[in-house]
Design an enzyme around this catalytic site. Sequence first.
Site, PDB file in Angstrom:
ATOM      1  N   LYS A  86       0.849  -1.205   0.000  1.00 23.82           N
ATOM      2  CA  LYS A  86       0.000   0.000   0.000  1.00 23.82           C
ATOM      3  C   LYS A  86       0.875   1.242   0.000  1.00 23.82           C
ATOM      4  CE  LYS A  86      -4.146  -1.709   2.335  1.00 23.82           C
ATOM      5  NZ  LYS A  86      -5.078  -1.518   1.217  1.00 23.82           N
ATOM      6  N   ARG A 145     -10.600 -11.285   1.734  1.00 26.80           N
ATOM      7  CA  ARG A 145     -11.490 -12.288   1.157  1.00 26.80           C
ATOM      8  C   ARG A 145     -10.851 -13.679   1.219  1.00 26.80           C
ATOM      9  NH1 ARG A 145     -11.520  -9.017  -4.342  1.00 26.80           N
ATOM     10  NH2 ARG A 145     -11.429  -7.361  -2.791  1.00 26.80           N
TER      11      ARG A 145
HETATM   12  N1  BES Z   1      -8.080  -3.570   4.085  1.00 27.45           N
HETATM   13  C1  BES Z   1      -8.292  -3.162   2.758  1.00 27.45           C
HETATM   14  C2  BES Z   1      -9.563  -2.356   2.578  1.00 27.45           C
HETATM   15  C3  BES Z   1      -9.681  -1.046   3.311  1.00 27.45           C
HETATM   16  C4  BES Z   1      -9.490   0.149   2.635  1.00 27.45           C
HETATM   17  C5  BES Z   1     -10.046  -0.995   4.646  1.00 27.45           C
HETATM   18  C6  BES Z   1      -9.638   1.345   3.308  1.00 27.45           C
HETATM   19  C7  BES Z   1     -10.184   0.206   5.303  1.00 27.45           C
HETATM   20  C8  BES Z   1      -9.982   1.377   4.627  1.00 27.45           C
HETATM   21  C9  BES Z   1      -8.366  -4.375   1.818  1.00 27.45           C
HETATM   22  O1  BES Z   1      -7.634  -5.475   2.206  1.00 27.45           O
HETATM   23  C10 BES Z   1      -7.844  -3.947   0.477  1.00 27.45           C
HETATM   24  O2  BES Z   1      -6.701  -3.606   0.406  1.00 27.45           O
HETATM   25  N2  BES Z   1      -8.722  -3.969  -0.526  1.00 27.45           N
HETATM   26  C11 BES Z   1      -8.357  -3.599  -1.856  1.00 27.45           C
HETATM   27  C12 BES Z   1      -8.847  -4.678  -2.797  1.00 27.45           C
HETATM   28  C13 BES Z   1      -8.324  -4.519  -4.186  1.00 27.45           C
HETATM   29  C14 BES Z   1      -6.850  -4.864  -4.241  1.00 27.45           C
HETATM   30  C15 BES Z   1      -9.111  -5.439  -5.105  1.00 27.45           C
HETATM   31  C16 BES Z   1      -9.052  -2.277  -2.183  1.00 27.45           C
HETATM   32  O3  BES Z   1     -10.195  -2.074  -1.786  1.00 27.45           O
HETATM   33  O4  BES Z   1      -8.406  -1.433  -2.793  1.00 27.45           O
HETATM   34 ZN    ZN Z   2      -5.613  -5.398   1.575  1.00 22.51          ZN
END
Ligand code: BES
Ligand code: ZN
Length: 464
Positions: free
Chosen positions: A241, A315
């Site tokens: 990230k 997921r």
């Molecule tokens: N933990 C994150 C989602 C999240 C984003 C939680 C902001 C709290 C605040 C999750 O694991 C993630 O990174 N999701 C990605 C999925 C994508 C790679 C398909 C996303 O939502 O960008």
């Molecule tokens: Zn994630």
Amino acid sequence: MEIKRSSKARTKTIVQFITSGEIGLPPGVSSEKGATSIRAQDSTTIIYAGIGEKRECTTSVLRTVAAKAAQRVIELKQSSVSCLIPASLCKSSADECALIDGFMLGSYRFTKYRSDPPPALTVLELVGSSCKPAVVQRQMAICNAVNYSRSLVNENASVMTPAKLVEEARILAKMEHISITVLDEKALIAKKLNLITAVGGGSATPPALIILEYRGNRSSSTKTAIVGKGITFDSGGQNLKPTGSIETMRCDMAGAAAVLGVFTACAQTRPPINLIGVIPAAHNALGSKAYFPGDIYTSYSGKTVEIWNTDAEGRLVLADAIAYCRDHYKPDCIIDLATLTGGILTALGELVAGLFSTSDALAAALFAAGEKSGERLWRFPLYTEYCDSLKGDLGDVRNTSKFKKGYASSITGAAFIREFVGNTPWAHLDIAGTAFNEGAQRGEIPQYGTGFGVRLLLTYLGVL
Ligand code: BES
Ligand code: ZN
Ligand code: ZN
């Protein structure tokens, strides 16, 4: 917080709720919804808390306004407050309970890391309460459970590790009616929960699967499973990230915190229900042992999964946790709570969580619980085209869709989980927007960990 009851105010700080058009108020006092006005009277301080129009006064309004009043008490550096229960607004015990919520949830502060902690609100005196003492006790237990859930989220990710979640669950399992099973990393490998071990494998703190059981009704075999995403920190893994997204990722175990909050409330209030709480706990780390994009894993269910993005890890751990739970516990329905996608923030903001379900009845019941508790939900579709977008090439399913980046990411995230729920009625709550408040306090909702889901689920389960 301690709650006392009396027939007249005995503390120096008094909260009085007022509605529009009320007569006999001091000049300049506003009865607008959410407004607070402070006036000195003899040796006491009165906080007038505006409700607005009487006919528009709901439990949500009472909760939020009481929370604002509680914040004024803290600003005045007072640790005790008398709340004059407005009989004309409190038509049922639910209304008075909303006031208790407001004070207990609205005065929450995470002060562990402050060298100059502000004084806490420790005594609430209910003046003219018509609530049964047992109802007040239950409401206190529920608010404490919400605040506990908030603190779990607020704690440092370096402290709130998978092992720490196990420790918290083990404390709960000492209570009556609660038992626990923990699969440690060795057991996860042996039982082939390969998605959980893949996600958690890159960290020095190993993953675990926690299963709590609450048996409050031995004459019934009906049981609901609640599954909480327990990523104790989400770095994104190899799909690291960027700055701007990573700072808040200690919130990624908020689903797990909600499950632990619900069990805490059940331990205290002992409702006649049966519950299974499932927490796949893992740290999604970037390191030499972290899992790779492009690799294919065989999940616990037997389906193979192509890893297209190591940041779509929630997921994965949920898929194994749900499949294992179905196999070993055969719940009547499954509700998962997960900070699953950033997309849900784009769709709904921080105010409402996403609801996805294979059962209209379950969805309707959860939606109703959301309206009642104020922890609101909005349902999204799971049309087959979304599911089709997850078809794998070398493996069975991909962990992210073939759609353009960012397109329907919350729905396709839910659609992935659906691949592992079989015929069990299932609902998925995407709480990525509601679990963590990056902005300022909003009534009873504090900054950072909000405890979202605890009151919602307790309402759904009929405990609240
Ligand atoms: N933990 C994150 C989602 C999240 C984003 C939680 C902001 C709290 C605040 C999750 O694991 C993630 O990174 N999701 C990605 C999925 C994508 C790679 C398909 C996303 O939502 O960008
Ligand atoms: Zn994630
Ligand atoms: Zn995550």
